[in-house]
Design an enzyme around this catalytic site. Structure first.
Site, mmCIF file in Angstrom:
data_model
loop_
_atom_site.group_PDB
_atom_site.id
_atom_site.type_symbol
_atom_site.label_atom_id
_atom_site.label_comp_id
_atom_site.label_asym_id
_atom_site.label_seq_id
_atom_site.Cartn_x
_atom_site.Cartn_y
_atom_site.Cartn_z
ATOM 1 N N GLY A 23 0.653 -1.142 -0.196
ATOM 2 C CA GLY A 23 0.156 0.084 -0.273
ATOM 3 C C GLY A 23 0.596 1.457 -0.254
ATOM 4 C CD GLU A 55 25.291 -7.274 -18.888
ATOM 5 O OE1 GLU A 55 25.275 -7.833 -19.693
ATOM 6 O OE2 GLU A 55 25.628 -7.060 -18.298
HETATM 7 C C1 LIG Z 1 22.732 1.831 -15.297
HETATM 8 C C2 LIG Z 1 23.332 0.778 -16.785
HETATM 9 C C3 LIG Z 1 24.634 0.495 -16.726
HETATM 10 C C4 LIG Z 1 25.314 0.157 -17.971
HETATM 11 N N1 LIG Z 1 26.503 -0.731 -18.726
HETATM 12 C C5 LIG Z 1 27.054 -0.273 -19.588
HETATM 13 C C6 LIG Z 1 27.966 -0.662 -19.900
HETATM 14 O O1 LIG Z 1 28.868 -1.388 -18.825
HETATM 15 N N2 LIG Z 1 28.298 -1.066 -20.942
HETATM 16 C C7 LIG Z 1 28.074 -0.762 -21.901
HETATM 17 O O2 LIG Z 1 29.207 -0.761 -23.065
HETATM 18 N N3 LIG Z 1 26.480 -0.643 -21.928
HETATM 19 C C8 LIG Z 1 26.230 0.066 -21.021
HETATM 20 N N4 LIG Z 1 24.672 0.752 -20.573
HETATM 21 C C9 LIG Z 1 24.032 0.387 -22.169
HETATM 22 C C10 LIG Z 1 22.725 -0.426 -22.256
HETATM 23 O O3 LIG Z 1 23.502 -1.548 -22.397
HETATM 24 C C11 LIG Z 1 21.798 0.926 -23.429
HETATM 25 O O4 LIG Z 1 21.769 1.737 -23.118
HETATM 26 C C12 LIG Z 1 21.499 -0.566 -23.989
HETATM 27 O O5 LIG Z 1 21.245 -1.419 -24.860
HETATM 28 C C13 LIG Z 1 20.589 0.315 -24.619
HETATM 29 O O6 LIG Z 1 20.631 1.077 -24.922
HETATM 30 P P1 LIG Z 1 19.520 2.864 -25.871
HETATM 31 O O7 LIG Z 1 19.833 3.223 -24.557
HETATM 32 O O8 LIG Z 1 21.054 3.202 -26.629
HETATM 33 O O9 LIG Z 1 18.251 2.620 -26.842
HETATM 34 P P2 LIG Z 1 17.781 2.365 -27.534
HETATM 35 O O10 LIG Z 1 19.221 1.740 -28.326
HETATM 36 O O11 LIG Z 1 18.202 3.414 -28.323
HETATM 37 O O12 LIG Z 1 16.349 1.881 -27.323
HETATM 38 C C14 LIG Z 1 15.370 2.185 -27.509
HETATM 39 C C15 LIG Z 1 13.886 1.940 -27.663
HETATM 40 O O13 LIG Z 1 14.104 1.514 -29.002
HETATM 41 C C16 LIG Z 1 13.644 0.010 -28.633
HETATM 42 N N5 LIG Z 1 14.894 -0.471 -30.022
HETATM 43 C C17 LIG Z 1 15.851 -0.458 -30.401
HETATM 44 N N6 LIG Z 1 16.323 -1.159 -31.766
HETATM 45 C C18 LIG Z 1 14.913 -1.776 -31.972
HETATM 46 C C19 LIG Z 1 14.476 -2.702 -33.004
HETATM 47 N N7 LIG Z 1 15.676 -2.976 -33.707
HETATM 48 N N8 LIG Z 1 13.322 -3.626 -32.491
HETATM 49 C C20 LIG Z 1 12.607 -3.159 -31.685
HETATM 50 N N9 LIG Z 1 12.759 -1.773 -30.644
HETATM 51 C C21 LIG Z 1 14.024 -1.900 -30.535
HETATM 52 C C22 LIG Z 1 14.742 -0.323 -27.836
HETATM 53 O O14 LIG Z 1 14.520 -1.535 -27.255
HETATM 54 C C23 LIG Z 1 14.590 0.537 -26.779
HETATM 55 O O15 LIG Z 1 13.413 0.321 -26.000
HETATM 56 C C24 LIG Z 1 24.800 1.086 -19.702
HETATM 57 C C25 LIG Z 1 22.602 1.596 -20.041
HETATM 58 C C26 LIG Z 1 22.641 1.852 -18.187
HETATM 59 C C27 LIG Z 1 21.324 2.501 -18.344
#
Ligand SMILES: Cc1cc2nc3c(=O)[nH]c(=O)nc-3n(C[C@H](O)[C@H](O)[C@H](O)COP(=O)(O)OP(=O)(O)OC[C@H]3O[C@@H](n4cnc5c(N)ncnc54)[C@H](O)[C@@H]3O)c2cc1C
Length: 396
Positions: A356, A380
């Site tokens: 709640g 990831e």
């Molecule tokens: C706290 C944190 C720790 C992290 N640690 C690391 C790290 O140690 N090393 C590292 O390299 N990265 C790291 N990341 C990065 C993380 O892996 C990325 O944020 C993630 O892969 C998504 O990429 P983006 O944020 O650019 O989103 P985008 O790729 O721009 O995606 C935006 C939205 O579009 C959707 N989307 C994109 N392409 C498609 C598709 N083809 N079909 C359907 N939907 C799609 C995605 O699912 C999402 O909902 C970290 C991120 C955070 C927030």
């Protein structure tokens, strides 16, 4: 033969890590969530008792069923996912070095990532860029060979342990025309000129984990910092140029291997929230009886318990599969991570509902667990990307 019974050694390690989480992590979880400081005292304690380091990692990975790393991840994240990530985040660059490195590189750089029990070190795996998140192929960071060395230029964002790590593993394009197949990973030790931390992010959850931008400006590393070595890279590029099909995209391979363990981290948060909500539902009385006596609440708890078991079964299955069959055949790693991440978000949300208004207040830990859980549908590989991987695997 299939058995879900834990061996004595597995039970011992699980209980030992659980005790550590209960004694050393839980009591300070709210503090690090509030301050967003890096939890060095807990990491040092983990190193001191032997829960941090390549020896411990080796011990858990030596387990014949393959599930020990999941048991450890679940228990640490039951304590606090942010602190657990400070302890376990180094596992990602370590997986990259292990998967891609030569035996000499593995022997040198994995111990360097962890440091010593007296002086623990950290590793970071740098893939994501401002315009290259899910689409790793659009990476702009370049590595160019100059006078026998590699010179790296680029900007990575959202990097766990970015800038504070002793070892950065960076993925860069060496042949941008080839997309992911023209990428390679490089080890960049701390103190290398041109390597520096940019903006440190403020986050919704897992706030004890350090996340920052990392800048590479004319970073020069010797050729033995190229993971896998020159010959292997040249052969891979030759194969890609001749149009040969390859599954060896360096960044993607690393994520595939670590996905079930990341799923186990999410599972730890879900279990913490479930246990808390169950106890609360038994104790909280409204209308003269414990709220668990309302079917609406009891059924929520039944669903939460079922989803947690389902996620754990997928995680253990994926790890068993990768131990016994090598590569995943039907995206089992993605299935495990997808399910566990979404279960963690759902279960923590339901835990708030069961508590709640108290669930929404910071004095209770459940709102934090919900904020922590959300990252597991994002990093990831987002849930959408996991579905993409699974849909491709089942239609192959
Ligand atoms: C706290 C944190 C720790 C992290 N640690 C690391 C790290 O140690 N090393 C590292 O390299 N990265 C790291 N990341 C990065 C993380 O892996 C990325 O944020 C993630 O892969 C998504 O990429 P983006 O944020 O650019 O989103 P985008 O790729 O721009 O995606 C935006 C939205 O579009 C959707 N989307 C994109 N392409 C498609 C598709 N083809 N079909 C359907 N939907 C799609 C995605 O699912 C999402 O909902 C970290 C991120 C955070 C927030």
């Amino acid at each position: 033969m299939i058995s879900f019974e834990l061996t004595e050694e597995q039970r011992e390690i699980r209980d030992w890590v659980h005790e550590f989480a209960e004694r050393e992590i839980r009591p300070v979880a709210a503090h690090y969530d509030e301050t967003e400081e890096f939890p060095w005292p807990v990491v040092r304690k983990a190193a001191e008792v032997g829960i941090y380091g390549h020896e411990f990692l080796g011990q858990t990975f030596a387990d014949p069923t393959g599930i020990m790393p999941a048991l450890v991840a679940e228990e640490l994240c039951w304590g606090c996912a942010g602190i657990a990530l400070a302890i376990q985040g180094t596992g990602l660059p370590v997986a990259a070095i292990f998967n891609q490195g030569t035996p000499e590189q593995i022997a040198t750089w994995i111990p360097a990532c962890y440091g010593t029990p007296q002086e623990p070190a950290l590793g970071a795996f740098c893939v994501t860029e401002p315009d290259a998140g899910s689409d790793v192929s659009s990476m702009r960071t370049r590595a160019v060979k100059k006078n026998g060395d590699w010179v790296i230029n680029g900007r990575k964002i959202f990097i766990t342990n970015g800038g504070i790590a002793d070892v950065h593993v960076v993925v860069a394009a060496v042949d941008p025309d080839l997309g992911v197949r023209g990428q390679a990973s490089f080890v960049v030790p701390k103190g290398t000129p041109g390597l520096r931390q940019g903006k440190k992010e403020k986050k919704m959850g897992i706030r004890a984990s350090h996340t920052a931008e990392v800048l590479f400006e004319d970073v020069r590393v010797p050729s033995d910092c190229l993971l896998g070595g020159e010959e292997r890279l040249e052969a891979r590029i030759r194969r890609a140029r001749s149009g040969e099909h390859s599954r060896s995209a360096v960044a993607l391979k690393t994520f595939e291997a670590t996905r079930p363990i990341v799923g186990a981290q999410a599972l730890g948060i879900a279990r913490a929230a479930f246990e808390f909500a169950l106890q609360y539902a038994k104790e909280r009385k409204q209308f003269g009886r414990p709220i668990i006596e309302n079917q609406a609440i009891a059924f929520k708890l039944a669903d939460m318990a079922t989803e947690i078991e389902a996620a754990r079964a997928l995680i253990w299955r994926a790890l068993w599969e990768s131990r016994h069959g090598g590569e995943f055949k039907k995206a089992e790693g993605s299935m495990a991570k997808l399910k566990a991440g979404e279960v963690a978000v759902k279960v923590t949300e339901e835990a708030i509902q069961i508590c709640g208004g108290y669930g929404y207040i910071r004095d209770f830990p459940v709102e934090k667990w919900h904020r922590d859980a959300k990252i597991y549908t994002l990093f990831e590989g987002t849930s959408e990307i996991q579905r993409l991987v699974i849909s491709r695997a089942i239609s192959e």
